[in-house]
Design a protein around this motif. Sequence first.
Motif, mmCIF file in Angstrom:
data_model
loop_
_atom_site.group_PDB
_atom_site.id
_atom_site.type_symbol
_atom_site.label_atom_id
_atom_site.label_comp_id
_atom_site.label_asym_id
_atom_site.label_seq_id
_atom_site.Cartn_x
_atom_site.Cartn_y
_atom_site.Cartn_z
ATOM 1 N N GLU A 129 4.326 0.013 -3.266
ATOM 2 C CA GLU A 129 3.567 -0.889 -3.694
ATOM 3 C C GLU A 129 3.020 -1.878 -2.600
ATOM 4 O O GLU A 129 1.711 -2.359 -2.417
ATOM 5 C CB GLU A 129 3.906 -1.534 -4.884
ATOM 6 C CG GLU A 129 3.060 -1.929 -5.851
ATOM 7 C CD GLU A 129 1.598 -1.265 -5.997
ATOM 8 O OE1 GLU A 129 0.699 -1.798 -5.749
ATOM 9 O OE2 GLU A 129 1.643 -0.326 -6.430
ATOM 10 N N LYS A 131 3.404 -1.560 0.650
ATOM 11 C CA LYS A 131 2.771 -0.903 1.713
ATOM 12 C C LYS A 131 1.215 -0.907 1.317
ATOM 13 O O LYS A 131 0.390 -1.006 2.188
ATOM 14 C CB LYS A 131 3.136 0.445 1.938
ATOM 15 C CG LYS A 131 4.623 0.538 2.626
ATOM 16 C CD LYS A 131 5.248 1.875 2.915
ATOM 17 C CE LYS A 131 6.466 2.111 3.144
ATOM 18 N NZ LYS A 131 7.130 1.650 4.330
ATOM 19 N N ARG A 132 0.748 -0.558 -0.011
ATOM 20 C CA ARG A 132 -0.447 -0.522 -0.360
ATOM 21 C C ARG A 132 -1.116 -1.843 -0.535
ATOM 22 O O ARG A 132 -2.118 -1.872 0.189
ATOM 23 C CB ARG A 132 -0.359 -0.014 -1.980
ATOM 24 C CG ARG A 132 -1.810 0.165 -2.550
ATOM 25 C CD ARG A 132 -1.571 0.580 -3.983
ATOM 26 N NE ARG A 132 -1.556 2.166 -4.231
ATOM 27 C CZ ARG A 132 -0.517 2.694 -4.558
ATOM 28 N NH1 ARG A 132 0.407 1.873 -5.180
ATOM 29 N NH2 ARG A 132 -0.314 3.990 -4.558
ATOM 30 N N SER A 133 -0.542 -2.933 -0.675
ATOM 31 C CA SER A 133 -1.078 -4.058 -0.592
ATOM 32 C C SER A 133 -1.237 -4.587 0.797
ATOM 33 O O SER A 133 -1.992 -5.047 1.231
ATOM 34 C CB SER A 133 -0.438 -5.163 -1.601
ATOM 35 O OG SER A 133 0.722 -5.441 -0.766
ATOM 36 N N GLN A 227 1.099 10.610 1.766
ATOM 37 C CA GLN A 227 1.205 9.107 1.247
ATOM 38 C C GLN A 227 0.221 8.277 2.094
ATOM 39 O O GLN A 227 -0.669 7.446 1.582
ATOM 40 C CB GLN A 227 2.757 8.680 1.111
ATOM 41 C CG GLN A 227 3.426 9.136 -0.014
ATOM 42 C CD GLN A 227 4.906 8.729 0.185
ATOM 43 O OE1 GLN A 227 5.400 8.895 1.149
ATOM 44 N NE2 GLN A 227 5.554 8.713 -0.993
ATOM 45 N N LEU A 231 -2.741 6.142 0.865
ATOM 46 C CA LEU A 231 -2.746 4.844 0.980
ATOM 47 C C LEU A 231 -4.223 4.294 1.706
ATOM 48 O O LEU A 231 -4.718 3.287 1.250
ATOM 49 C CB LEU A 231 -1.748 4.067 1.343
ATOM 50 C CG LEU A 231 -0.352 4.382 0.617
ATOM 51 C CD1 LEU A 231 0.726 3.499 1.196
ATOM 52 C CD2 LEU A 231 -0.396 4.041 -0.839
ATOM 53 N N GLU A 234 -7.170 5.110 -0.396
ATOM 54 C CA GLU A 234 -7.177 4.102 -1.422
ATOM 55 C C GLU A 234 -7.789 2.681 -1.124
ATOM 56 O O GLU A 234 -8.574 1.924 -1.816
ATOM 57 C CB GLU A 234 -5.946 4.042 -1.993
ATOM 58 C CG GLU A 234 -5.602 5.012 -3.207
ATOM 59 C CD GLU A 234 -4.102 4.821 -3.464
ATOM 60 O OE1 GLU A 234 -3.873 3.496 -3.775
ATOM 61 O OE2 GLU A 234 -3.528 5.495 -3.629
ATOM 62 N N ALA A 235 -7.382 2.329 0.026
ATOM 63 C CA ALA A 235 -7.555 0.990 0.620
ATOM 64 C C ALA A 235 -9.222 0.741 0.931
ATOM 65 O O ALA A 235 -9.753 -0.302 1.192
ATOM 66 C CB ALA A 235 -6.744 0.536 1.730
#
Length: 273
Positions: A129, A131-133, A227, A231, A234-235
């Motif tokens: 999470e 890393k995603r942000s 992954q 990511l 998604e970003a």
Amino acid sequence: MVADTPSLSSPNEYDDFADIYQVWTDTAASAQANLEFYLDLYREAVGPVVELGVGDGRIAVPAACRGQDVIGVDLSPAMLERCRARAMAAGVLDRLAFVCEDFRRFQLDVPAGLIALPYHSLGHVLSLEDKRSALAHVFSQLEPGGRFVFDDFYVTPALVDQMRKVQLRATYRSSGDIDTLLWVTSLVDEASQAMTVVTWEDFLDTDGVLMRRRYRRLHLSWLDPSQARSLLTEAGFVIDACYGGFDRTPFSEATAREQIWIARRPGADVTAA
Ligand SMILES: C[S@@+](CC[C@H](N)C(=O)[O-])C[C@H]1O[C@@H](n2cnc3c(N)ncnc32)[C@H](O)[C@@H]1O
């Protein structure tokens, strides 16, 4: 799954690591391999390069010596102080700006054309999470067409075997002219994609007898390539390339030693210098 606790390796881990960071990187094949790759990349950039996790300026200072302006973001005051001292010694302090901030929160005055996160440093943000942000935040700080480049471990059974070995990393005279051995090994948990790098210094007397031992730890996690791709997408990034080595060989599961991602915020192209 990537480890979900804690969310960030302790901000102070590198404050405790700063005094051995240079010997650490001087003796790491991966650090030697990535240096020219990042220097070439920085040279192509228009405007200041933003290096996240700039550390002691191992890359940023030689880049500044070649005429590049660099904004270095790092959470560790001790590492930033080493970066400042290195830049001062090289006579390029005016080419560097320092931002003591988390790379999930830094704010640039002007959106960047190139943001780099070298040397497995996304691994210090431990949860998927976070890393995603981090990637979403990097995206927000790029100009349209701006690039984001980072590398991560490509973890294979062979690499895990290697990391689990106890290795004598370096011998040197530490402050006070003390004969010192630097050792390393890692605890690796493939299920949670997490590792704890454990390093210790043995300080020896003139007879070679152990006087004192000092341990330090670094906590990291890694992404599988699938992954990383998800990511980035998604970003909002477009992926321009994924390399399996710093010689820019295209990524292939059979031969990759690293995963190196070149991503771009869609929009106007940034013209290479
Ligand atoms: C492996 S070192 C890389 C240093 C330098 N880029 C290099 O290639 O030698 C990782 C650096 O990232 C910094 N760091 C770790 N987590 C961070 C975070 N969340 N925000 C900003 N810096 C962070 C550490 O303090 C450390 O200086």
